[in-house]
Scaffold this active site. Sequence first.
Site, PDB file in Angstrom:
ATOM      1  N   CYS A  72     -80.142  84.449 -72.332  1.00  0.00           N
ATOM      2  CA  CYS A  72     -79.561  85.772 -72.069  1.00  0.00           C
ATOM      3  C   CYS A  72     -79.610  86.690 -73.295  1.00  0.00           C
ATOM      4  CB  CYS A  72     -78.139  85.623 -71.572  1.00  0.00           C
ATOM      5  SG  CYS A  72     -78.055  84.516 -70.166  1.00  0.00           S
ATOM      6  N   HIS A  74     -74.803  92.011 -72.391  1.00  0.00           N
ATOM      7  CA  HIS A  74     -75.350  91.139 -71.349  1.00  0.00           C
ATOM      8  C   HIS A  74     -74.315  91.051 -70.222  1.00  0.00           C
ATOM      9  CE1 HIS A  74     -76.734  87.800 -69.114  1.00  0.00           C
ATOM     10  NE2 HIS A  74     -75.886  86.928 -69.634  1.00  0.00           N
ATOM     11  N   ASN A 115     -75.563  87.993 -62.850  1.00  0.00           N
ATOM     12  CA  ASN A 115     -76.072  87.668 -64.185  1.00  0.00           C
ATOM     13  C   ASN A 115     -77.578  87.419 -64.088  1.00  0.00           C
ATOM     14  OD1 ASN A 115     -76.857  86.414 -66.559  1.00  0.00           O
ATOM     15  ND2 ASN A 115     -74.998  85.180 -66.737  1.00  0.00           N
TER      16      ASN A 115
END
Length: 321
Positions: A112, A249, A279
């Site tokens: 990520c 993020h 996500n």
Amino acid sequence: MYGVKINGIGRAVPELELSNQDIAEFIDTSDEWIESRTGIKSRHISTGETTTDLAVMAAMHALKDGDIDAGSIDLVIVATVTPDSTMPSTACLVAKKAGIKNATCFDISAACSGFIYASEIAVSFIKQGNYKNALVIGAEVLSRAVDWDDRSTCVLFADGAGAAVYTRSSENKIVNILTASDGGGSDHITLPTLTRANRFNQTEMSSKYMEMNGKEVYKFATTAVPQNIQDVLNGTGYTPEDIDLFILHQANSRIMDSVAKKLEVDKERFFKNLQDYGNTSAASIPMALVDAKPYLKRGDKLILSGFGAGLTWGSMFIIWD
Ligand code: ACO
């Protein structure tokens, strides 16, 4: 040293939109649990779109946004933990499909934090004078990495791609980038790759899906990210209070609220679009940048910040142009 600026951004998601209620129809979960714990309400899931497909679509949007000819791209970096193949790289496949010729192309794996890591490489290369126009893409099809019977992960992760073109400029708008890692936390989020077995070794892996220790990740993110943001601003003459928008993020709304609190900044200055996309790992920061763009004006000071498996983390301080 040359200056660098962002010169075009784009994003792409698969067509299928899956709400929390849709997921609650096939596993034991609820809209209330998912939204209150994470902030996620919906996400896009591939019904055939590949990581390369999404990366190409995002790249084409970024090229159009910056009015940049594919022929002028001389560097392509794709950050992904879900490439369609280990070789060729996703970057080479993107170049082929987007009409980019003779560029240096490679993928990187930093989960990520991938978009920030890839941006650091691209920006450094441009500053040194090796390249003029770098296409940096974060792209994932995480829906094929999660176990759809594991409610602790399948409700969180989703599919998408985001892209940015970095261009050599007389004025430098990428003020600072700072990345780091801690392999000591490597067990907290894992996704195996190919089988380990061969003719001489019958060892099989215990799992083929993504596994996460959510509590450890939460602790790590809410500690490492505020410190990293302070560090990336160090020596620039700015403090968190001076930042117009924080684009983190998009893992979890509560992580962002906690980072805001630790930095003593109004949480309204933390942009969120995870309610619509979940996500998307390496894709989430450039995807959020695209959605934040209508609210940005020239000269705005932005922090982009990623964190994830590795453990890895990193932040960029940029001036919007
Ligand atoms: N629906 C309903 N119940 C669930 C679900 C679900 N989808 N998932 C877990 N539960 C249950 C568990 O089984 C557990 O039940 P039990 O108490 O009967 O055993 C209960 O909910 C609590 O589970 P926890 O794991 O303790 O839940 P927690 O409150 O810690 O929330 C979460 C989990 C949201 C994952 C949290 O730990 C978190 O936000 N962690 C950060 C993770 C993250 O953001 N990761 C991504 C960043 S890194 C990257 O992007 C690669």
